[in-house]
Scaffold this active site. Structure first.
Site, PDB file in Angstrom:
ATOM      1  CG  ASN A  13      -1.940  -1.119   1.165  1.00 21.96           C
ATOM      2  OD1 ASN A  13      -2.918  -1.031   0.443  1.00 21.96           O
ATOM      3  ND2 ASN A  13      -1.689  -2.182   1.920  1.00 21.96           N
ATOM      4  CD  GLU A  14       4.772   1.533  -2.776  1.00 25.04           C
ATOM      5  OE1 GLU A  14       5.110   2.298  -1.860  1.00 25.04           O
ATOM      6  OE2 GLU A  14       5.545   0.715  -3.298  1.00 25.04           O
ATOM      7  N   PRO A  15       2.256   5.246  -0.957  1.00 25.20           N
ATOM      8  CG  PRO A  15       4.067   6.681  -0.578  1.00 25.20           C
ATOM      9  CD  PRO A  15       3.731   5.282  -1.005  1.00 25.20           C
ATOM     10  CB  SER A  66      -2.812   3.223  -0.140  1.00 24.29           C
ATOM     11  OG  SER A  66      -1.904   2.641  -1.063  1.00 24.29           O
ATOM     12  CB  THR A 100       8.694   0.221  -3.456  1.00 19.11           C
ATOM     13  OG1 THR A 100       8.073   1.029  -2.445  1.00 19.11           O
ATOM     14  CG2 THR A 100       8.423  -1.246  -3.159  1.00 19.11           C
TER      15      THR A 100
END
Length: 639
Positions: free
Chosen positions: A162-164, A166, A181
Site C-alpha cells: 500500500n504505497e503513498p 493508498s 520501493t
C-alpha cells in the site's frame, strides 16, 4: 526534580511501541506471541488465522517459529495463513516470488496443510484479478477475519504494497509500485529494470480488520520512516500513519529503528536526563542547530525554552557549557590523521607516537576506501606513514554484463595484435554471449563471467590505490569466501573469513586500522566485513601484544555520514585534496555514471562523497568552528 513517568516520555508517540535491544530478541518475542495464539486456538478447537509478511524483516520470526515446531512441539496443522502481497506478474516458481520466499523461510519446514496457505497469485490474467481479489477478501471474512497480522514497513511508509496515496479503507487490489520501493528491490532482481512495476496487495482496510496488528522494523535504515509513522500526522503520503487509528496495533522495534523517536533522540524534551558528556554534546549541538546559532552564542534563555533547563541548572552557567562543547568539537579537528609527530597529543584524536605508523585501511568493496576516506588515505601516504589497503570482497556482483563482453573483446583484440592464439578465448566469449542473452533476473553468472567481473573491480582498485600513492606490495585482495556465492544473497561468515583476516593482520601488525562503519549499506556487506575484523582482532588480542596498541577508526560516506556529535576525528580537506580524492574515485570506471546497485541515491558515488564531506564542513562552520572546504569524519571503535 522527579523523573517523568513513561506516559510523559512517550507523549509524542501516537500508538503503542515496544523496543528491544536487537532484532533477534524482538523477533523471538513476536514469534512467541504467534505461538501463544496458535496454542490458545488449538486448545479451544479453533483455527488460528494469521496474516504473514515477506521481506527481510520477518525472517527472524519465521526462523523462531520453525525452531518452536522442531524443538517445542508447536503444530501448524490447524493454522490458516494469508500473505499480504505478491509481485505482478510473477511466477510462483521464480526465485523472487513470495511463494518461494515463504516456502524457503517457513512453509517447507513446518507441518502446515498446504491447502491452508493463501498467497496472491502473480500469474493471473489481468481480467481475472478483480474477481480474485474479491474472493481473497471473502475467504478472510468467512473465517471470521485475521487473528493477527504481522507487517514490515517500507521506506516510503508502505505496509504491504500500500504505497503513498493508498486509501485507508482500501481492499485487496493491484497497485503500482513506488520508484523507491522498486529501487530497494533491485538487488533481489539483478537490477531495477527487472523489478515488476505492479503488485497485488491486501488493502489497508483489510489489514485494519485484524484483531491484532504487529508492525516490525529493524535497523537505522528504518528509523526516519518509523518516526513519521509513530509521531507524525496521519497522511496518505505515509500509509503506515493510518495505523494510528487502530486500537489493536503495536510497533515492535529494535533500538536502531527506534533511535529517532523523541524519547531516544532528544530525551531532554520529555524527561530529566543523566547528563553524561556524550548526551550533553549531542544536546548542545542540537540546540545550536535548532536555533541556527554558533555554540558560543547560546544563552540561558535558549536552554530554558528548549527543554534543557535541567542541564543549565546542574552544570551552568551555560557559557561554561558552551565553551566546553566548543573545545570538544575543536579537538576533533586534525590535519594529521596518523598523529602529529612531536606534538602534545593530549587534546588530539590520534597519538603522536610512533611518528610513522603502519596504517591498514579495510575496504569492504573495491571502492569504499577512496569514496569514504580518499582524502585521508592520500594524506596518510603524503605524511609518510606505511599505508596498506585490504579489499575484503571482489565486488563482482556489481558489474554490468556488457562491461564483461567489452573487456573480453579487448582481450581478444590484444592477443591477436601480439600474435597469440585466441581460439580458446573466442570460444569462452561466445559462451558468455549466449549465457548473457538468455540470462534470467539475478541468475548466477558462470564462473568465467564472475572472474572477469572480479578482474574489472580489481584493476580499478589497483589504479585507485596507486593514485593514492601505494606501492603494489601494499595492496591486498582478500576475496573473503562468504561473498563468493555468485548471488546477491551471501553465505554466512565462516572460520575461513576470520582466519584469513587474522593472518593479514598478523602479517602487517598495524598501529592504526580504518574500517567501514557505514552500516546503512543496503547490501549488508559493510556490517558483515566489519564484524569479521572485530572477531579477528578480539581473538588476536588474547595472544598478540601489538593488538593492544592498535586503534580502530570507523569511516562512513558511501551511504550516509556520522552525526556531528558522534565524530571523534574530523580531517579537513583543501580544495586541491577534494579534487585528488575525486580523481581516485574516478579510477573505478565500472561504478561511475550508472552503478548496478545505486540504492535510493541518484547521485554518482563521487558526488555523494563530495556533498557529504562539504556538508560536514558546513556543519562545523555553522557551529562556530573554522570554515573548511570539506571534511572526512571518523569514530573510534573500542574492541
Amino acid at each position: 526534580m522527579p523523573r517523568l513517568n513513561l506516559l510523559e516520555e512517550t507523549r509524542y508517540e501516537k500508538l503503542p511501541v515496544s523496543v528491544y535491544t536487537n532484532q533477534h530478541q524482538a523477533s523471538v518475542a513476536v514469534a512467541q506471541r504467534i505461538a501463544v495464539l496458535i496454542k490458545s486456538k488449538a486448545a479451544n478447537k479453533q483455527t488460528a488465522v494469521i496474516g504473514l509478511a515477506t521481506g527481510v524483516t520477518p525472517v527472524g520470526v519465521y526462523k523462531e517459529l520453525v525452531r518452536l515446531y522442531r524443538e517445542a512441539g508447536l503444530s501448524f496443522k490447524d493454522v490458516i495463513t494469508f500473505n499480504l502481497d505478491e509481485y505482478y506478474p510473477m511466477k510462483a516458481t521464480s526465485a523472487q516470488s513470495y511463494v518461494t520466499f515463504m516456502n524457503e523461510n517457513l512453509f517447507d519446514h513446518i507441518d502446515i496443510d498446504r491447502k491452508n496457505i493463501h498467497i496472491p497469485d502473480g500469474t493471473l490474467k489481468k481480467e481475472d484479478i478483480t474477481a480474485f481479489c474479491l474472493d481473497y477478501e471473502k475467504q478472510i471474512e468467512a473465517l471470521g477475519g485475521l487473528d493477527i497480522q504481522i507487517l514490515g514497513i517500507g521506506r516510503t511508509g508502505h505496509i504491504g504494497f500500500n504505497e503513498p496515496g493508498s486509501a485507508p479503507n482500501s481492499g485487496t487490489r493491484v497497485v503500482t509500485l513506488d520508484d523507491l520501493t522498486r529501487s530497494d528491490a533491485a538487488r533481489d532482481f539483478g537490477s531495477k529494470a527487472n523489478v515488476p512495476t505492479k503488485a497485488i496487495t491486501m488493502g489497508i482496510g483489510t489489514i485494519f480488520k485484524a484483531r491484532e496488528i504487529i508492525l516490525m522494523a529493524w535497523s537505522q535504515k528504518k528509523a526516519s520512516i518509523i518516526k513519521k509513522a509513530v509521531e507524525g500526522e496521519i497522511s496518505g503520503n505515509v500509509p503506515a500513519t493510518y495505523l494510528q487509528l487502530s486500537d489493536n496495533v503495536e510497533f515492535v522495534l529494535d533500538e536502531a529503528a527506534a533511535s529517532q523517536l523523541t524519547r531516544f533522540d532528544t530525551p531532554w524534551l520529555v524527561k530529566d536526563c543523566t547528563w553524561e558528556d556524550s548526551l550533553k554534546k549531542k544536546a548542545v549541538i542540537w540546540l545550536a542547530n535548532t536555533l541556527k546559532k554558533p555554540v558560543l552564542k547560546l544563552t540561558e534563555e535558549d536552554y530554558n525554552k528548549h527543554g534543557m533547563a535541567q542541564l543549565a541548572v546542574e552544570q551552568g552557567p551555560v557559557y561554561n557549557i558552551n565553551i566546553d562543547i566548543f573545545n570538544k568539537l575543536q579537538h576533533t579537528i586534525t590535519g594529521w590523521p596518523g598523529g602529529k609527530p612531536g606534538a602534545d597529543d593530549s587534546q588530539r584524536p590520534e597519538r603522536a607516537t610512533p611518528a610513522k605508523k603502519t596504517s591498514l585501511i579495510f575496504s569492504p568493496h573495491p571502492d569504499d576506501d577512496v569514496i569514504s576516506m580518499g582524502g585521508t588515505f592520500i594524506r596518510l601516504v603524503d605524511q609518510g606513514h606505511e599505508v596498506h589497503v585490504a579489499y575484503q570482497t571482489s565486488g563482482n556482483t556489481a558489474v554490468w554484463d556488457d562491461d564483461v563482453l567489452r573487456y573480453v573483446e579487448f582481450a581478444i583484440d590484444f592477443n591477436q595484435s601480439i600474435g597469440s592464439d585466441t581460439a580458446s578465448l573466442k570460444s569462452t566469449y561466445e559462451e558468455m554471449r549466449r549465457f548473457i542473452a538468455e540470462k534470467q533476473p539475478n541468475q548466477i553468472d558462470t564462473p568465467a563471467i564472475r572472474d572477469v567481473k572480479g578482474f574489472i573491480r580489481k584493476t580499478e582498485a589497483i589504479a585507485g590505490a596507486r593514485y593514492a600513492g601505494l606501492p603494489d606490495g601494499h595492496i591486498h585482495f582478500m576475496g573473503l569466501p562468504f561473498y563468493e556465492t555468485g548471488k546477491t544473497q551471501k553465505n554466512a561468515v565462516g572460520e575461513a573469513d576470520i582466519a584469513q583476516t587474522m593472518a593479514l593482520l598478523q602479517k602487517i601488525k598495524p598501529q592504526q586500522i580504518f574500517a567501514a562503519g557505514d552500516f546503512a549499506d543496503p547490501h549488508g556487506t559493510h556490517v558483515v566485513c566489519f564484524n569479521i575484523i572485530i572477531e579477528a582482532l578480539r581473538r588476536l588480542k588474547q595472544t598478540e601484544k601489538w593488538v593492544k596498541d592498535c586503534w580502530l577508526w570507523m569511516y562512513r560516506g558511501a551511504w550516509h555520514e556520522f552525526d556531528i556529535y558522534e565524530i571523534e576525528m574530523a580531517v579537513p580537506l583543501s580544495p586541491q585534496e577534494v579534487i585528488r580524492k575525486r580523481n581516485a574515485i574516478f579510477k573505478h570506471q565500472s561504478q561511475k555514471d550508472r552503478p548496478v546497485f545505486p540504492g535510493d541515491d541518484a547521485r554518482e558515488f563521487w558526488e555523494r562523497a563530495s556533498d557529504r564531506n562539504r556538508e560536514t564542513a558546513r556543519c562545523y562552520d555553522e557551529l562556530g568552528l573554522a570554515d573548511y572546504e570539506a571534511m572526512e569524519a571518523f569514530v573510534r571503535y573500542i574492541y
